[in-house]
Design an enzyme around this catalytic site. Structure first.
Site, short mmCIF file in Angstrom:
data_model
loop_
_atom_site.label_atom_id
_atom_site.label_comp_id
_atom_site.label_asym_id
_atom_site.label_seq_id
_atom_site.Cartn_x
_atom_site.Cartn_y
_atom_site.Cartn_z
N GLU A 36 38.18 -4.25 50.31
CA GLU A 36 39.72 -4.86 49.95
C GLU A 36 39.73 -6.39 49.88
O GLU A 36 40.44 -7.03 49.14
CB GLU A 36 40.57 -4.15 50.95
CG GLU A 36 40.77 -2.66 50.82
CD GLU A 36 41.37 -2.33 49.26
OE1 GLU A 36 40.74 -1.22 48.95
OE2 GLU A 36 41.72 -2.69 48.53
N HIS B 237 44.40 8.80 43.38
CA HIS B 237 44.56 8.20 42.27
C HIS B 237 45.07 8.94 41.20
O HIS B 237 45.84 8.47 40.45
CB HIS B 237 43.07 7.83 41.76
CG HIS B 237 42.24 6.86 42.57
ND1 HIS B 237 41.87 7.35 43.98
CD2 HIS B 237 41.93 5.44 42.59
CE1 HIS B 237 41.40 5.87 44.73
NE2 HIS B 237 41.41 5.04 43.75
#
Ligand SMILES: C[C@H](NC(=O)O)C(=O)O
Ligand SMILES: [Zn+2]
Length: 491
Positions: free
Chosen positions: A244, A373
């Site tokens: 991230e 997702h």
């Protein structure tokens, strides 16, 4: 669908008065740590029951709405709209060709792990069939590192158990992110701005529900960048923090581009930055340098065990990274219809990953929704692209750092660590600063000299492991590949 996914809870295996178990951290930890096939089956099935049926009709509606939006943007359907960012009509063929080059390596690690799991769990794992998906340490069987300890090539030698080490050293969530930041700064990239530390959400809030799937956010004011992550003190979250923060570094490096160009050269680039840094971090020499590996001996067996553990993440992921959008492209194009959503999903899971469900499935189930997702409409081929190009980036920065030389066996790619090497960092920075202002072949060329995706760097990195797996599988007369599943999906 995101609300259903982020609030879904299930009851405990051995105690159905405890029914507040969420995907993060509870179910993720159970799949990582339990060695009880019945408990693993319970968690695997109950999570899918808690999410799938409730998202099924919503997903059908989402497909229609998403295709309508694509058409309003002059695309045929959402598949074409998602692929547009790769700016190459041959892109799907390139991905298929990369998979064909990488498949032999996957078949070897799959066959070896099935052999080991059969020794541990017995006939619940067949000798020649797909591997039951609930025994692989991960809710989607997309990474198998959590079952490394009974799969190691040299079981009497070391396993790098970062989760144990992080906990033994009382690592906090803050220290995990400061360690990641320290690496980026060490190669002359940029520290996180103060607002990052003030405004990010790095731990699961106690007072409200939140989508826990980790994400990084650019507020497009050139100053405000944040991460949202329900961080636990585990190896997986340690690498996720790097992943991230890699997104945030990319945001920072291209922040002076016009807004239109403040994106990755393509979406795979954005997913590759943090993982690239993790390839250095996970080397034994780096873990030792930051005190997360006590052992002094880098003898070949210890090095191969570590390479195998990294392979349980990187090689294993490839078929899953591919099939996710193979399924969705066909759904958006109408080749997979709602009545066959689930059985086509399991066909692809078997064909590419060689995994099978622990119990039979039907088209009343909707197992794709078990993956974030799918219900959050986040394209996925970007991760397959990332897992290929991050090794091309790694090869390039390691050459710049003098840590890798194709003709020098004393400098193999898998032992490279670019920590504190500003020449490597500056080369990476030059590519990142372009954002999406140039076609992605120009961007990758700036760093690697190549203009295409190329599987050779990943294969080079894992060459010692590939050789070992082939020898070991031959010695054990292991069946390579898998026969038709006796489980699966009935319409
Ligand atoms: C690989 C992908 N990473 C991410 O979403 O950041 C995943 O977790 O499925
Ligand atoms: Zn990401």
């Amino acid at each position: 669908m995101e609300k259903i996914y982020s609030t879904a809870k299930i009851c405990a295996f051995d105690n159905n008065s405890t029914c507040d178990l969420a995907l993060e951290p509870e179910l993720t930890q159970t799949l990582a740590n339990s060695r009880n096939p019945e408990e693993l089956k319970h968690v695997w099935v109950e999570w899918r029951n808690a999410v799938g049926p409730h998202c099924r009709l919503l997903f059908e509606e989402y497909v229609d709405l998403s295709n309508e939006a694509a058409r309003l943007n002059n695309f045929t359907n959402t598949a074409e709209s998602w692929l547009d960012g790769y700016e190459d009509p041959q892109f799907r063929q390139q991905i298929e060709s990369l998979w064909e080059q990488l498949k032999p390596l996957y078949l070897q690690i799959h066959a070896y792990v099935r052999f080991q799991l059969r020794k541990k769990y017995g006939d619940v794992v067949s000798e020649k069939g797909p591997i039951p998906a609930h025994l692989l340490g991960n809710m989607w069987a997309q990474r198998w590192r959590n079952v490394a300890q009974f799969n190691l090539p040299y079981p009497d030698k070391e396993e790098v158990d970062l989760t144990a080490e992080l906990r033994a050293q009382n690592y906090t969530v803050d220290k995990i992110f400061r360690t990641a930041e320290d690496f980026f700064k060490s190669i002359n990239l940029t520290e996180m701005p103060q607002t990052f530390w003030e405004r990010s959400i790095l731990e699961k809030p106690k007072d409200r529900e939140m989508v826990c799937h980790a994400s990084a956010w650019d507020f497009y004011d050139r100053k405000d960048f944040r991460i949202k992550q329900c961080t636990a003190i585990t190896m997986e979250h340690f690498t996720t923090a790097h992943h991230e923060m890699g997104h945030v570094e990319y945001f920072i490096q291209y922040k002076n581009q016009p807004v239109k160009f403040r994106r990755g050269a393509n979406s795979g680039f954005h997913e590759a930055v943090g993982d690239l840094i993790s390839l250095s971090v996970e080397s034994r020499k780096h873990l030792r340098k930051i005190g997360l590996l006590k052992s002094e001996s880098d003898d070949p067996e210890n090095v191969l065990n570590n390479l195998f553990q990294i392979g349980l993440d990187k090689i294993v992921f490839l078929p899953f990274g591919y099939l996710m959008d193979l399924w969705r492209w066909d759904v958006f194009e109408g080749k997979i219809t709602p009545d066959e959503y689930n059985c086509k999903w399991w066909e692809l899971r078997e064909k590419y990953q060689g995994v099978e469900p622990p119990v039979n499935r039907t088209d009343q189930d909707f197992d794709p929704a078990a993956k974030y997702h799918i219900i959050a409409s986040v394209p996925y081929i970007r991760y397959f692209v990332s897992f290929v190009i991050q090794f091309q980036f790694h090869r390039a920065v390691c050459e710049k750092a003098g840590q890798y030389d194709a003709n020098d066996p004393s400098k193999p790619l898998h032992e490279c660590d670019i920590y504190q090497n500003t020449e490597a960092g500056n080369a990476l920075k030059k590519m990142l600063q372009l954002g999406s202002s140039r076609p992605w072949p120009d961007a990758i060329e700036v760093l690697t000299g190549q203009r295409t995706m190329d599987a050779s760097a990943l294969l080079e990195y894992f060459k010692p492991l590939h050789k070992w797996l082939e020898q070991e599988n031959k010695k054990n007369k292991v069946f390579i590949g898998w026969e038709k599943s006796t489980k699966g999906c009935v319409n």
